[in-house]
Scaffold this motif. Structure first.
Motif: not given
Length: 250
Positions: A76-91, A105-117
């Protein structure tokens, strides 16, 4: 638009700065100061996910690439960060290949990952990106800063969808039992970091090292790292203020 992936592809060392102050004006100022990227630090900074939208909006108006360090490795935190416009996330505190895979997986949309649109700013600004463009932009960076992460480095760097490793020397030194030391004071810690850098490059992914000011950049630049983060907005403000006060009194 510049991305970290493009800088790395061009063999360009990317210079970053931590944004720890929970202030959009400070974020915009630091974003215009000449660093390639600015990391909004939600783990050890004053900001949190609630205040992150204003900070990311401020960085949108600067030349710097906006990055977020999330406080923990949850989708949830990773997807939210990307949705807000982050070009990268540091975990932070990635210690196993399974943890790295969860982040990737949280950083890529299906089918490669599971990031929610769920684009946010892109919709409001009428600049909606497609899935392929979103996956191309999103950059997943795992921090190696535990003894377990170091022990598992060869498996972690080969996780599909992981784009880079970032070494956190402070926690890494503590976890390995070296105490509160930096690499210039500890040949053992330096050897560990170099081993991580080598493992990442052997796997074909980028790697960066956290540096304590400009003095530590030279060694890692010569060693061939792909990015460094060397300052924080708080220390830059403190140091420049102290220098100005001394100059005024002199």
């Amino acid at each position: 638009m510049a991305t970290l992936k493009r800088l790395w592809a061009d063999n360009t060392l990317a210079y970053g700065v931590w944004s720890g102050l929970d202030d959009p004006i400070a974020a915009e100022i630091i974003g215009r100061s000449g660093f390639d990227f600015v990391v909004v630090d939600l783990q050890h900074g004053f900001a949190d996910m609630a205040s992150a939208p204003a900070l990311m909006n401020a960085l949108e108006h600067t030349p710097s690439i906006p990055v977020i360090r999330v406080p923990w490795n949850t989708p949830d935190l990773l997807m939210r960060a990307l949705d807000l416009g982050a070009g990268a996330v540091i975990v932070p505190l990635v210690s196993t290949a399974a943890e790295a895979r969860r982040a990737a997986d949280a950083c890529r949309y299906a089918p490669a990952g599971n990031r929610s649109w769920g684009p946010l700013w892109t919709t409001a600004r009428r600049t909606l990106v497609d899935v392929a463009e979103g996956d191309e932009k999103a950059t997943c960076i795992a921090m190696i800063e535990t003894a377990e992460g170091f022990a598992n480095i060869d498996e972690i760097v080969r996780v599909d969808g992981l784009h880079a490793i970032y070494v956190g020397p402070n926690d890494l030194a503590l976890s390995l039992g070296f105490g509160r030391v930096r690499y210039p004071e500890s040949p053992e810690l330096q050897a560990v970091i170099e081993r991580i850098v080598d493992a990442a490059h052997e796997a074909g992914i980028a790697v960066g090292v956290d540096c304590n000011g400009t003095a530590e950049i030279g060694h890692w630049r010569d060693y061939g790292v792909d990015f460094v983060i060397s300052h924080t907005d708080t220390t830059l403000l403190l140091e420049s203020s102290e220098a100005a006060a001394r100059a005024a009194r002199d």
